[in-house]
Design a protein around this motif. Structure first.
Motif, PDB file in Angstrom:
ATOM      1  N   SER A   2     -13.272  53.643  60.756  1.00 16.36           N
ATOM      2  CA  SER A   2     -12.847  54.224  59.590  1.00 16.36           C
ATOM      3  C   SER A   2     -12.271  55.721  59.157  1.00 16.36           C
ATOM      4  N   TYR A   7      -4.266  53.863  56.654  1.00 13.45           N
ATOM      5  CA  TYR A   7      -3.528  54.076  57.994  1.00 13.45           C
ATOM      6  C   TYR A   7      -5.166  52.960  58.697  1.00 13.45           C
ATOM      7  N   ASP A   8      -6.377  52.764  58.246  1.00 10.82           N
ATOM      8  CA  ASP A   8      -6.479  50.947  58.781  1.00 10.82           C
ATOM      9  C   ASP A   8      -7.027  50.148  58.576  1.00 10.82           C
ATOM     10  N   PHE A   9      -5.750  49.998  57.724  1.00 12.37           N
ATOM     11  CA  PHE A   9      -5.308  48.414  57.301  1.00 12.37           C
ATOM     12  C   PHE A   9      -3.928  47.773  58.130  1.00 12.37           C
ATOM     13  N   GLN A  10      -4.777  46.720  58.001  1.00 10.77           N
ATOM     14  CA  GLN A  10      -3.239  45.652  58.007  1.00 10.77           C
ATOM     15  C   GLN A  10      -2.702  45.058  57.250  1.00 10.77           C
ATOM     16  N   LEU A  18       2.585  40.536  60.647  1.00 10.78           N
ATOM     17  CA  LEU A  18       1.238  40.829  60.255  1.00 10.78           C
ATOM     18  C   LEU A  18       1.314  42.777  60.696  1.00 10.78           C
ATOM     19  N   SER A  20       0.824  47.028  60.790  1.00 11.61           N
ATOM     20  CA  SER A  20      -0.538  48.375  59.772  1.00 11.61           C
ATOM     21  C   SER A  20       0.327  49.084  59.191  1.00 11.61           C
ATOM     22  N   ASP A  22      -0.256  52.010  59.311  1.00 11.17           N
ATOM     23  CA  ASP A  22      -0.254  53.317  60.000  1.00 11.17           C
ATOM     24  C   ASP A  22       1.322  53.879  59.962  1.00 11.17           C
ATOM     25  N   LYS A  23       2.134  52.849  59.389  1.00 10.30           N
ATOM     26  CA  LYS A  23       3.029  53.284  59.756  1.00 10.30           C
ATOM     27  C   LYS A  23       3.820  54.199  58.327  1.00 10.30           C
ATOM     28  N   SER A  25       2.409  57.438  58.450  1.00  6.48           N
ATOM     29  CA  SER A  25       1.356  57.904  58.628  1.00  6.48           C
ATOM     30  C   SER A  25       2.456  59.360  58.325  1.00  6.48           C
TER      31      SER A  25
END
Length: 169
Positions: A2, A7-10, A18, A20, A22-23, A25
C-alpha cells in the motif's frame, strides 16, 4: 504494498467493470458521492461541471459515486444516473457504481475506497459521511488533501484546485 493513495483501489464503473484508480495518476481528482433527488443536487452538479469544463485540459477529473444511503435520494441505476446528469446538466463526470459510503449492521460494510477517504480526511465531530455531495480533493500523487462537506460549494475551493494543478507530479 500500500502506498496510501487512491491508486491502491479498484472500483466498479457505471457499467459494472472493475477499474483501477491508478487511471488518475498525475491528475487532480474530486471524488464525490452523488444523488439525483437531493436538495444539493443542482448546485453541486452545476458547479462541478463548471470546474470540470474549466480545468479538464489541465488535469482535473470528477469521480462521481452514486449513493442511495441518505434519504433514498438516489433510487436510479447507474445508467439512469448517467443519463440524468447528462441531460439535465450537460455533464459527464467519471461515473462509478453505487456505493455505501458508511457501513452498518443491517447494510454491510462501507466501500473500501470510502473507508480510506474517511481515514485520510476525517470529518467534523465524526468521520462518517454525513450526507450526499461530500467531496474529497486528491492531488496529482493520489493523496487525499482535503474534505469538503455536502453544503460546501465546489467553486469555493477552486483556488485549492488551481494550486494542486500547478504542482509537479
Amino acid at each position: 504494498m500500500s502506498t496510501g493513495t487512491i491508486y491502491d483501489f479498484q472500483v466498479k464503473d457505471a457499467a459494472g467493470e472493475l477499474v483501477s484508480l491508478d487511471k488518475y495518476s498525475g491528475l487532480v481528482v474530486i471524488i464525490v458521492n452523488v444523488a439525483s433527488y437531493c436538495g444539493l443536487t443542482n448546485s453541486n452538479y452545476n458547479q462541478l461541471k463548471v470546474l470540470n469544463d474549466k480545468y479538464y485540459s489541465r488535469g482535473l477529473r470528477v469521480a462521481a459515486f452514486p449513493c442511495n444511503q441518505f434519504g433514498f435520494q438516489e433510487p436510479f441505476c447507474e445508467a439512469d444516473v448517467g443519463n440524468f446528469v447528462k441531460e439535465k446538466f450537460a455533464f459527464e463526470p467519471d461515473l462509478y457504481g453505487k456505493v455505501l459510503v458508511n457501513g452498518g449492521p443491517l447494510i454491510g460494510g462501507a466501500d473500501p475506497l470510502w473507508e480510506f477517504l474517511k481515514k485520510e480526511q476525517g470529518g467534523t465531530l465524526f468521520d462518517a459521511i454525513k450526507w450526499n455531495f461530500t467531496k474529497f480533493l486528491v492531488n496529482r500523487k493520489g493523496k487525499v488533501v482535503a474534505r469538503y462537506g455536502p453544503s460546501t460549494d465546489p467553486k469555493s475551493f477552486e483556488d485549492e484546485i488551481e494550486r494542486l494543478l500547478e504542482e509537479k507530479q
